[in-house]
Design a protein around this motif. Structure first.
Motif, mmCIF file in Angstrom:
data_model
loop_
_atom_site.group_PDB
_atom_site.id
_atom_site.type_symbol
_atom_site.label_atom_id
_atom_site.label_comp_id
_atom_site.label_asym_id
_atom_site.label_seq_id
_atom_site.Cartn_x
_atom_site.Cartn_y
_atom_site.Cartn_z
ATOM 1 N N GLU A 103 0.834 -1.201 0.000
ATOM 2 C CA GLU A 103 0.000 0.000 0.000
ATOM 3 C C GLU A 103 0.872 1.256 0.000
ATOM 4 N N ARG A 104 1.922 1.255 0.818
ATOM 5 C CA ARG A 104 2.796 2.432 0.876
ATOM 6 C C ARG A 104 3.534 2.630 -0.453
ATOM 7 N N VAL A 159 -3.267 4.266 4.059
ATOM 8 C CA VAL A 159 -1.955 3.685 4.306
ATOM 9 C C VAL A 159 -1.594 3.767 5.790
#
Length: 395
Positions: free
Chosen positions: A109-110, A183
């Motif tokens: 996600e990051r 995030v």
């Protein structure tokens, strides 16, 4: 794994389901934490599902009991985990899910967020992202809780937006705030607090959390083995592919985790090879016949990839949407026999898609519907992922 092949038939699997998933009469729980423990985690993509699924398994169904665990005691924690799906899991299981699954999900996600910002949002880089995140955490630390709208009003950088797929028919404008908060939540640095509305609301307040990377969690192989053991205790016997699908792990990681549990190969009806814990090979007494109305995305209906043993293939087009999400279902003694919905006037309606079970099943389903209507009261429920039968019944 052992090469001996004990046979566990479909009746045995259904008996385990009714007892261990807390759906049969006499097997329901007193507390929300017991429910989460029994099903490993409650699907939380749709806020209503958490409460509907928990209350279907509580001896005294009450949304306040679920809210206590989620928001007052913090003993249930929402986290992005298996299959990059939002689950509510018991606080004691958080380190296991974090190490086995959530940390890897958060890293992806990051990476996606950094790429999305640096490629589509002028003036954004990793340094500015870190500064924005620090401001979000500072605001939440001072206020205790805030909605996304409140954070955006206080922090100008969160008001910026990125145009996604410019020039395409599906072009969209996405707020920076939504991706940044997602995030931070995926990493455990913030968590869902009490929503602004009732228990069906998705307008959550955000509160400070504890980063999953900072948890004293077991190493990844141990965590995967622990999660696989917990899943087999609730959902076994099942296939290797069922567990691979449920977790989102690679096939290799799934096999390694199962090997570490000491899982034994078994034969399921139809000649399929499954796996079970070594102390779960004997017969299990079937509970008394039971009926249940379970919500869309219920952990039981979404617990296995191969569902023919509890969901007839000819029912799939009516009960499952095009993305594979299962809608509200009617259960009778370990298998799905229909679907249900709530109309605008609050009435709970259902349709049986088979007459198996006869008048006994019909009467038990009516009782389950009355039980659901009694505790839902004036609340109106619209599933986030709507299926053909649910849409038809709700008119």
């Amino acid at each position: 794994m052992s090469h001996s092949r004990p046979h566990i038939d479909t009746a045995g699997r259904r008996a385990r389901l009714g007892r261990r998933q807390l759906l049969a009469d006499g097997h329901r729980a007193d507390r929300a934490e017991e429910v989460a423990e029994a099903v490993v985690g409650l699907h939380a993509s749709d806020p209503a599902t958490v409460h509907l699924a928990a209350c279907a398994r509580l001896a005294e169904p009450d949304p306040a009991e679920v809210e206590r665990a989620l928001y007052d005691d913090g003993s249930l924690v929402r986290m992005l985990g298996m299959r990059r799906t939002l689950f509510a899991v018991g606080a004691g299981l958080v380190p296991v899910v974090a190490s086995s699954t959530a940390r890897a999900v958060a890293a992806k996600e990051r990476a996606g967020l950094v790429r999305w910002l640096t490629e589509g949002a002028p003036g954004w880089d990793e340094r500015r992202l870190a500064e924005a995140e620090a401001k979000v955490l500072a605001v939440l630390g001072g206020r205790g809780a805030a909605t996304a709208a409140e954070l955006t009003a206080e922090l100008p950088e969160l008001r910026e937006a990125v145009v996604v797929s410019p020039g395409k028919p599906y072009q969209a404008t996405v707020a920076v705030s939504s991706r940044i908060l997602r995030v931070l939540a995926a990493e455990g640095r913030i968590r869902h607090g009490r929503p602004r509305g009732g228990w069906t609301s998705s307008s959550f307040r955000w509160t400070p959390g504890t980063a999953f990377a900072e948890l004293p969690a077991p190493p990844v192989p141990e965590a995967r083995a622990a999660l696989a053991r917990r899943w087999l205790a609730s959902y076994g016997p099942a296939t290797v592919e069922d567990l691979r699908w449920w977790t989102g792990w690679t096939l290799t990681a799934t096999r390694q985790a199962l090997a570490a549990t000491g899982a034994v190969e078994v034969t399921l009806d139809g000649g399929t090879t499954g796996v079970a814990l070594p102390d779960d090979l004997g017969p299990v007494a079937a509970p008394e016949p039971w009926a249940a109305l379970l919500p869309g995305l219920d952990p039981t209906t979404m617990g296995w990839k191969a569902r023919d043993w509890y969901l007839a293939p000819d029912q799939v087009p009516q009960l499952v949407d095009r993305s594979g999400n299962i809608g509200p279902t009617v259960w009778w003694h370990g298998r799905i026999i229909g679907g249900w919905a709530q109309r605008a006037n609050g009435e709970i309606v259902w349709r049986l898609l088979t007459d198996d079970g006869g008048s006994e099943a019909a009467a038990a389903v009516a009782d389950a519907a009355a039980r659901l209507a009694a505790w839902v009261g004036e609340v109106r429920i619209t599933p986030r992922f709507r299926t053909p039968l649910e849409r038809e019944l709700s008119r």
